[in-house]
Design a protein around this motif. Structure first.
Motif, short mmCIF file in Angstrom:
data_model
loop_
_atom_site.label_atom_id
_atom_site.label_comp_id
_atom_site.label_asym_id
_atom_site.label_seq_id
_atom_site.Cartn_x
_atom_site.Cartn_y
_atom_site.Cartn_z
N ARG A 30 45.84 61.51 12.07
CA ARG A 30 45.26 60.18 11.77
C ARG A 30 43.97 60.30 10.96
O ARG A 30 43.69 59.48 10.11
CB ARG A 30 44.99 59.48 13.11
CG ARG A 30 44.52 58.05 13.02
CD ARG A 30 44.28 57.49 14.42
NE ARG A 30 43.25 58.23 15.13
CZ ARG A 30 41.95 57.98 15.07
NH1 ARG A 30 41.51 56.96 14.37
NH2 ARG A 30 41.08 58.72 15.74
N TYR A 102 33.77 56.62 28.40
CA TYR A 102 34.21 57.35 29.59
C TYR A 102 33.53 56.86 30.87
O TYR A 102 34.18 56.64 31.89
CB TYR A 102 33.95 58.86 29.43
CG TYR A 102 34.84 59.52 28.40
CD1 TYR A 102 36.22 59.40 28.46
CD2 TYR A 102 34.30 60.28 27.36
CE1 TYR A 102 37.04 60.01 27.52
CE2 TYR A 102 35.11 60.89 26.41
CZ TYR A 102 36.48 60.75 26.49
OH TYR A 102 37.29 61.34 25.56
N CYS A 151 40.22 60.46 24.70
CA CYS A 151 40.94 61.72 24.49
C CYS A 151 41.11 62.47 25.80
O CYS A 151 42.09 63.18 26.00
CB CYS A 151 40.18 62.60 23.52
SG CYS A 151 40.14 61.89 21.88
N ASN A 173 42.14 67.29 21.29
CA ASN A 173 40.79 67.87 21.35
C ASN A 173 40.41 68.57 20.06
O ASN A 173 41.09 69.50 19.61
CB ASN A 173 40.73 68.89 22.48
CG ASN A 173 39.56 68.73 23.42
OD1 ASN A 173 39.43 69.45 24.40
ND2 ASN A 173 38.68 67.78 23.16
N ASN A 182 32.61 67.66 25.54
CA ASN A 182 33.52 67.32 26.65
C ASN A 182 33.27 68.23 27.87
O ASN A 182 33.25 67.77 29.01
CB ASN A 182 34.99 67.41 26.22
CG ASN A 182 35.40 66.31 25.25
OD1 ASN A 182 36.44 66.38 24.63
ND2 ASN A 182 34.59 65.27 25.12
N HIS A 212 42.79 71.41 18.24
CA HIS A 212 42.87 71.49 16.77
C HIS A 212 41.51 71.65 16.10
O HIS A 212 40.48 71.36 16.68
CB HIS A 212 43.60 70.26 16.21
CG HIS A 212 43.08 68.96 16.75
ND1 HIS A 212 43.72 68.25 17.75
CD2 HIS A 212 41.98 68.24 16.45
CE1 HIS A 212 43.03 67.16 18.03
NE2 HIS A 212 41.96 67.13 17.25
O1 LIG Z 1 36.17 63.10 23.83
C1 LIG Z 1 36.73 63.29 22.73
C2 LIG Z 1 36.99 62.25 21.84
C3 LIG Z 1 37.60 62.57 20.64
N1 LIG Z 1 37.96 63.84 20.35
C4 LIG Z 1 38.64 64.14 19.06
C5 LIG Z 1 40.08 64.54 19.20
C6 LIG Z 1 40.65 64.08 17.87
O2 LIG Z 1 40.35 65.03 16.87
C7 LIG Z 1 39.90 62.81 17.57
C8 LIG Z 1 40.58 61.56 18.08
O3 LIG Z 1 41.69 61.29 17.25
P1 LIG Z 1 43.10 60.78 17.84
O4 LIG Z 1 43.69 61.89 18.67
O5 LIG Z 1 42.79 59.55 18.70
O6 LIG Z 1 43.91 60.45 16.65
O7 LIG Z 1 38.64 62.96 18.23
C9 LIG Z 1 37.70 64.87 21.22
O8 LIG Z 1 37.97 66.04 20.95
N2 LIG Z 1 37.10 64.56 22.40
#
Ligand SMILES: O=c1ccn([C@H]2C[C@H](O)[C@@H](COP(=O)(O)O)O2)c(=O)[nH]1
Length: 311
Positions: A30, A102, A151, A173, A182, A212
């Motif tokens: 995304r 959160y 997430c 993540n 986190n 990732h």
């Molecule tokens: O607490 C969090 C909030 C967000 N993200 C990261 C994960 C993703 O790279 C992105 C969110 O994108 P989506 O998975 O919602 O598309 O933000 C985290 O690692 N931890």
């Protein structure tokens, strides 16, 4: 599935960054192309507060502490986070609140203080397997265009060997920008519950269905890896740091930084405020007294402002 197991957050986190060194296929997402390692599990046994220190990472210690205090107060307001990171508004639909907040979900949103419920359950039934905090809900599936879908989706607590173990379940993540923050914020919840239960703080397990690294951050991670070992043998701030953050959480989040009781937290935030005004390293005067925090500040200054505290 990749496993990252250790007794030090910094070293274990570093091993996860290193896992992105080998040929992982690029996939679309995304918010941009990324290298997806797929499922991964961290299991860390440590007595620290969970904030990894890696020289050159430039972690934002001010944001990390603001976020942990913000979660503890159960807030969903954008302003405290935006005060530290200007661009944080991009995650808010109304420029006032954050949908996925959160702390708001843990303490307020569902009409249940989930932390208190978990404490009650484990006091009554120490062998319980039902002490679960829910963050993600079915409602989120109906709102997938939101700029802020949580997430981390649930937190599981169990008493084993007279210690409180926690498992965080995460759907997505970002190893570079998400994981370190986190670790720190959910570690506070584990600390608080274990303190109330009068048991030791135990394992911090963190499972993600997608670990990732965004393509844009790959060169920075490659650089950290090229640079080698974690400086200072993996610096750790003791978990008792959360006692100070808890006491001062309202002052931190309310931006009443002059009234912060903890000497080192007051130094951190008032110096930060001064730095934002004068953009000079002299704002962090007295840093020698607060060495652990100064390592983070120095790394942030060096990475993002090209100046140093000369520690
Ligand atoms: O607490 C969090 C909030 C967000 N993200 C990261 C994960 C993703 O790279 C992105 C969110 O994108 P989506 O998975 O919602 O598309 O933000 C985290 O690692 N931890």
């Amino acid at each position: 599935m990749e496993y990252f197991i250790g007794d030090n957050y910094s070293k274990t986190y570093y091993s996860a960054l290193k896992a992105f060194n080998s040929g992982i296929a690029l996939t679309e997402s995304r918010v941009g192309d990324c290298y997806d390692l797929s499922t991964a599990m961290f299991s860390i046994s440590s007595l620290s507060c969970g904030l990894p220190f890696i020289k050159g990472r430039g972690l934002n210690i001010f944001f990390a502490i603001m976020e942990v205090a913000w979660i503890y107060t159960g807030s969903n307001e954008l302003k405290p986070l935006q005060t530290i990171i200007d661009s944080y508004g991009k995650y808010s639909e109304d420029s006032i609140s954050l949908y996925g907040a959160y702390g708001y979900r843990i303490f307020n949103k569902f009409g249940v203080n989930q932390v208190e419920k978990v404490i009650e359950e484990l006091l009554e039934n120490p062998y319980s397997r039902r002490a679960v905090i829910s963050i993600y809900t079915a409602e989120d599936l109906n709102n997938l265009t939101s700029l802020d879908i949580p997430c981390n989706i649930s937190l599981l607590f169990k008493i084993r060997n007279n210690q409180l173990d926690m498992t965080v379940l995460n759907r997505s993540n970002d190893v570079y920008k998400g994981v370190p923050y986190n670790f720190f914020v959910f570690r506070l919840i584990q600390f608080y519950i274990s303190r109330e239960l009068n048991v030791k703080v135990g394992l911090h397990n963190h499972f993600t269905d997608s670990l990732h690294l965004y393509k844009k951050d790959f060169p920075k991670v490659a650089n950290l890896i090229k640079q080698g070992e974690v400086i200072k043998g993996g610096l750790e701030i003791d978990i008792s740091f959360f006692d100070e953050i808890i006491v001062d959480s309202a002052n931190i989040v309310g931006l009443n930084w002059d009234s912060i009781n903890s000497k080192r937290l007051r130094w951190l935030f008032t110096s930060y405020k001064k730095f934002k005004e004068i953009k000079n390293v002299s704002s962090f005067e007295g840093h020698n007294e607060f060495l652990e925090l100064s390592w983070f500040v120095d790394d942030w200054l060096q990475t993002h402002h090209d100046i140093s505290l000369d520690l």
